[in-house]
Motif scaffolding. Structure first.
Motif, mmCIF file in Angstrom:
data_model
loop_
_atom_site.group_PDB
_atom_site.id
_atom_site.type_symbol
_atom_site.label_atom_id
_atom_site.label_comp_id
_atom_site.label_asym_id
_atom_site.label_seq_id
_atom_site.Cartn_x
_atom_site.Cartn_y
_atom_site.Cartn_z
ATOM 1 N N ILE A 386 -5.521 38.117 -102.558
ATOM 2 C CA ILE A 386 -4.737 37.500 -101.616
ATOM 3 C C ILE A 386 -3.584 38.394 -101.007
ATOM 4 O O ILE A 386 -3.321 38.354 -99.987
ATOM 5 C CB ILE A 386 -4.171 36.171 -102.286
ATOM 6 C CG1 ILE A 386 -5.083 35.156 -102.676
ATOM 7 C CG2 ILE A 386 -2.991 35.741 -101.298
ATOM 8 C CD1 ILE A 386 -4.632 33.854 -103.398
ATOM 9 N N VAL A 387 -2.886 39.188 -101.932
ATOM 10 C CA VAL A 387 -2.081 40.187 -101.556
ATOM 11 C C VAL A 387 -2.775 41.391 -100.445
ATOM 12 O O VAL A 387 -1.981 41.441 -99.464
ATOM 13 C CB VAL A 387 -1.094 40.946 -102.582
ATOM 14 C CG1 VAL A 387 -0.361 42.150 -102.255
ATOM 15 C CG2 VAL A 387 -0.628 40.065 -103.397
ATOM 16 N N PHE A 388 -3.722 41.621 -100.843
ATOM 17 C CA PHE A 388 -4.405 42.825 -99.828
ATOM 18 C C PHE A 388 -4.666 41.917 -98.487
ATOM 19 O O PHE A 388 -4.575 42.391 -97.400
ATOM 20 C CB PHE A 388 -5.811 43.088 -100.475
ATOM 21 C CG PHE A 388 -5.526 44.031 -101.559
ATOM 22 C CD1 PHE A 388 -4.492 44.904 -101.792
ATOM 23 C CD2 PHE A 388 -6.445 43.951 -102.903
ATOM 24 C CE1 PHE A 388 -4.399 45.680 -102.900
ATOM 25 C CE2 PHE A 388 -6.144 44.597 -103.877
ATOM 26 C CZ PHE A 388 -5.216 45.461 -103.899
ATOM 27 N N VAL A 389 -5.058 40.614 -98.635
ATOM 28 C CA VAL A 389 -4.995 39.830 -97.136
ATOM 29 C C VAL A 389 -3.834 39.837 -96.499
ATOM 30 O O VAL A 389 -3.706 39.907 -95.477
ATOM 31 C CB VAL A 389 -5.742 38.663 -97.501
ATOM 32 C CG1 VAL A 389 -5.437 37.670 -96.252
ATOM 33 C CG2 VAL A 389 -7.124 38.289 -98.056
ATOM 34 N N ALA A 390 -2.680 39.720 -97.264
ATOM 35 C CA ALA A 390 -1.303 39.650 -96.646
ATOM 36 C C ALA A 390 -1.364 41.109 -95.934
ATOM 37 O O ALA A 390 -0.490 40.946 -94.784
ATOM 38 C CB ALA A 390 -0.184 39.548 -97.694
ATOM 39 N N ALA A 391 -1.591 42.055 -96.371
ATOM 40 C CA ALA A 391 -1.384 43.258 -95.913
ATOM 41 C C ALA A 391 -2.054 43.667 -94.898
ATOM 42 O O ALA A 391 -1.533 44.250 -93.727
ATOM 43 C CB ALA A 391 -1.899 44.559 -96.824
ATOM 44 N N ALA A 392 -3.220 42.985 -94.456
ATOM 45 C CA ALA A 392 -3.970 43.066 -93.199
ATOM 46 C C ALA A 392 -3.200 42.198 -92.257
ATOM 47 O O ALA A 392 -3.259 42.676 -90.855
ATOM 48 C CB ALA A 392 -5.325 42.365 -93.579
ATOM 49 N N PHE A 393 -2.797 41.052 -92.266
ATOM 50 C CA PHE A 393 -1.895 40.374 -91.268
ATOM 51 C C PHE A 393 -0.596 41.257 -91.018
ATOM 52 O O PHE A 393 -0.501 41.403 -89.908
ATOM 53 C CB PHE A 393 -1.390 39.008 -92.070
ATOM 54 C CG PHE A 393 -2.273 37.849 -92.061
ATOM 55 C CD1 PHE A 393 -2.959 37.299 -90.767
ATOM 56 C CD2 PHE A 393 -2.885 37.472 -93.036
ATOM 57 C CE1 PHE A 393 -3.852 36.450 -90.801
ATOM 58 C CE2 PHE A 393 -3.935 36.442 -93.232
ATOM 59 C CZ PHE A 393 -4.407 35.906 -91.728
ATOM 60 N N TYR A 394 0.189 41.768 -91.968
ATOM 61 C CA TYR A 394 1.165 42.468 -91.537
ATOM 62 C C TYR A 394 0.776 43.708 -91.000
ATOM 63 O O TYR A 394 1.757 44.130 -89.865
ATOM 64 C CB TYR A 394 1.908 42.984 -92.728
ATOM 65 C CG TYR A 394 3.072 42.010 -93.323
ATOM 66 C CD1 TYR A 394 4.219 41.858 -93.290
ATOM 67 C CD2 TYR A 394 2.304 40.716 -94.351
ATOM 68 C CE1 TYR A 394 5.125 40.812 -93.687
ATOM 69 C CE2 TYR A 394 3.087 39.887 -94.857
ATOM 70 C CZ TYR A 394 4.376 39.876 -94.613
ATOM 71 O OH TYR A 394 5.427 38.953 -95.204
ATOM 72 N N ALA A 395 -0.274 44.169 -90.818
ATOM 73 C CA ALA A 395 -0.541 45.554 -89.955
ATOM 74 C C ALA A 395 -0.862 45.131 -88.734
ATOM 75 O O ALA A 395 -0.781 46.221 -87.903
ATOM 76 C CB ALA A 395 -1.879 46.018 -90.653
ATOM 77 N N ARG A 396 -0.690 43.978 -88.452
ATOM 78 C CA ARG A 396 -1.049 43.375 -86.852
ATOM 79 C C ARG A 396 0.043 42.953 -86.014
ATOM 80 O O ARG A 396 0.003 42.650 -85.043
ATOM 81 C CB ARG A 396 -2.094 42.538 -86.869
ATOM 82 C CG ARG A 396 -3.573 43.061 -87.355
ATOM 83 C CD ARG A 396 -4.722 42.121 -87.147
ATOM 84 N NE ARG A 396 -4.944 41.563 -85.840
ATOM 85 C CZ ARG A 396 -5.678 42.166 -85.013
ATOM 86 N NH1 ARG A 396 -6.288 43.349 -85.456
ATOM 87 N NH2 ARG A 396 -5.871 41.878 -83.809
ATOM 88 N N ILE A 397 1.166 42.743 -86.913
ATOM 89 C CA ILE A 397 2.490 42.321 -86.449
ATOM 90 C C ILE A 397 3.264 43.312 -85.291
ATOM 91 O O ILE A 397 3.101 44.666 -85.843
ATOM 92 C CB ILE A 397 3.647 42.004 -87.497
ATOM 93 C CG1 ILE A 397 3.107 40.826 -88.437
ATOM 94 C CG2 ILE A 397 4.832 41.641 -86.835
ATOM 95 C CD1 ILE A 397 3.969 40.795 -89.570
ATOM 96 N N GLY A 398 3.515 42.822 -84.186
ATOM 97 C CA GLY A 398 4.163 43.570 -83.070
ATOM 98 C C GLY A 398 5.510 43.717 -83.238
ATOM 99 O O GLY A 398 5.932 42.791 -83.030
ATOM 100 N N ILE A 399 6.101 44.860 -83.466
ATOM 101 C CA ILE A 399 7.538 44.855 -83.662
ATOM 102 C C ILE A 399 8.250 45.266 -82.320
ATOM 103 O O ILE A 399 7.809 46.532 -81.573
ATOM 104 C CB ILE A 399 7.960 45.912 -84.842
ATOM 105 C CG1 ILE A 399 7.345 45.719 -86.209
ATOM 106 C CG2 ILE A 399 9.362 45.949 -84.854
ATOM 107 C CD1 ILE A 399 7.817 44.522 -86.720
ATOM 108 N N PRO A 400 9.194 44.544 -81.750
ATOM 109 C CA PRO A 400 9.795 44.838 -80.425
ATOM 110 C C PRO A 400 10.355 46.009 -80.521
ATOM 111 O O PRO A 400 11.081 46.517 -81.529
ATOM 112 C CB PRO A 400 10.596 43.679 -80.291
ATOM 113 C CG PRO A 400 10.066 42.443 -81.081
ATOM 114 C CD PRO A 400 9.515 43.126 -82.343
ATOM 115 N N GLY A 401 10.288 46.895 -79.508
ATOM 116 C CA GLY A 401 11.135 48.095 -79.372
ATOM 117 C C GLY A 401 12.665 47.949 -79.115
ATOM 118 O O GLY A 401 13.256 46.804 -78.811
#
Length: 413
Positions: A386-401
């Motif tokens: 489940i933690v590895f699934v979390a990493a996949a979600f976080y990898a797709r978050i767009g951080i505003p400039g």
């Protein structure tokens, strides 16, 4: 006490001076407010976990494993219910009122938990505690966002604020077993109720001068980033709660003495203290998204190691590693919602925390089912996945400039 001093002009009338005088007693120093905010969240966090140790000593109630899981889950039911309202209110009403009143309510629920004569009363206490504590995190994150408009200083402040996470788990294993022996588990609840009440009164006198009320807007919540933050956090916190709430029982089950088990629980947070303090520097150096993904991957590996080894010294080493990486993620979470939300950080925090804490409803029941049916090793391996699934979600978050000096332009995060 720091911050902007309050002065009265020589032309002020006695009446106006009288009206202004109470402001002298307001706490405005930003770093004192950071410390008080951290202490406030500590109370909401520590209070929900106290039962994970006190249940061992509550012989008069004789709780079963599944009854324990319901105590944990009911806290999160209450906590989840108030998250979106708490987020909206935290952007509208000043933090001192929201957090101060919430802490006073937490104190009352702790008193109720300590006087429980049946598990039904313990259930009610846990549910009410969740309803009260759920207002603290959105409000304090909103306070820090207003106090530190610059991202670099804010990341450092959030790191200090986030000490509440590892310290609460560390003290859980070190302090509560001895407290239960010295004054009884009921006395432990009473002591923490007094601490929460005193802190609530103190927080009422804080003043975040840069806070500007924002109009509530539900449409602001429904976007790709907020959903990714919510789902990723759910997948991070579900294993987080499973290990936090059942680690003490696991260590006892594999043959550790109570003191050694408490020490191992403390080790789950010990390395989190320096990692939390370093988190702001890591974020400023590596970036929010990359820091989150790398920490999650290593945190998942630690779960696999926990399933594979039962030697005391190996477990202590794994616990240190697990604490380091999971408590690196928690301030990164707060930094992400503050950057994505900015003036509406309360909105985003409340919406994201709805998902994050929903994991607390699911985790105790799911973990109890897995442990009872398949054993702890299977439970820890599933939590790693489940933690590895979390990493996949976080990898797709767009951080505003970051806003640049030129109007309307941004620089990369």
């Amino acid at each position: 006490m720091g911050g902007k001093p309050v002065t009265m002009e020589g032309t002020a009338s006695p009446a106006s001076a009288t009206l202004a005088s109470p402001r002298r007693f307001r706490i405005r120093n930003p770093w004192i407010i950071v410390a008080l905010s951290s202490a406030a969240f500590f109370m909401s966090y520590f209070g929900r976990m106290m039962w994970s140790v006190f249940d061992v000593y509550a012989s008069s109630l004789q709780p079963t494993l599944f009854e324990d899981s319901f105590v944990f889950s009911l806290f999160f039911v209450g906590y989840v219910i108030v998250q979106v309202p708490a987020g909206l209110v935290s952007d509208r009403i000043r933090p001192n009122l929201v957090t101060g009143v919430a802490l006073l309510a937490v104190a009352l629920t702790l008193l109720l938990g300590g006087t429980a004569q049946t598990m039904g009363t313990e259930y009610a206490s846990s549910l009410l505690m969740g309803l009260a504590a759920g207002w603290i995190y959105p409000s304090t994150v909103r306070a820090l966002t207003a106090l530190f408009p610059g991202r670099d200083r804010r990341a450092i402040a959030i790191g200090y604020y986030s000490l509440a996470w590892p310290l609460s788990v560390f003290l859980l294993g070190i302090v509560l077993p001895f407290t239960a022996i010295a004054v009884g588990w009921r006395g432990g609840y009473e002591v923490m109720a007094l601490v929460s009440g005193a802190l609530g009164i103190t927080y009422l006198f804080t003043d975040v001068e840069a806070f500007r009320p924002q109009r509530a807007s539900l449409s602001f919540l429904v976007n790709r980033n907020s959903l990714l933050i919510g789902l990723g956090g759910f997948a991070f916190f579900l294993p987080y709660w499973a290990v936090t709430l059942f680690a003490f029982d696991y260590f006892i089950t594999i043959g550790m003495a109570a003191y050694a088990a408490g020490l191992a629980v403390a080790f789950l947070a010990l390395a989190g203290i320096p990692s939390t303090l370093l988190s702001g520097f890591v974020v400023n150096r590596v970036g929010l998204r990359r820091s989150a993904v790398l920490s999650l991957l290593l945190y998942g590996v630690a779960f696999l190691l926990l399933a594979a080894f039962q030697d005391l010294y190996v477990i202590l080493g794994v616990a240190l590693a697990m604490g380091f990486f999971r408590f690196l993620v928690t301030p990164i979470n707060a930094a992400i919602v503050s950057v994505v939300g900015e003036d509406r950080a309360g909105h985003v925090t409340g919406f994201a925390n709805l998902f994050w804490q929903l994991s607390g409803v699911v985790a105790p029941v799911l973990a109890a089912f897995l442990i009872d049916g398949f054993g702890y090793a299977v439970n820890w391996c599933l939590m790693a996945a489940i933690v590895f699934v979390a990493a996949a979600f976080y990898a797709r978050i767009g951080i505003p400039g970051r806003p640049s000096a030129a109007a309307g332009s941004v620089t990369p995060p």
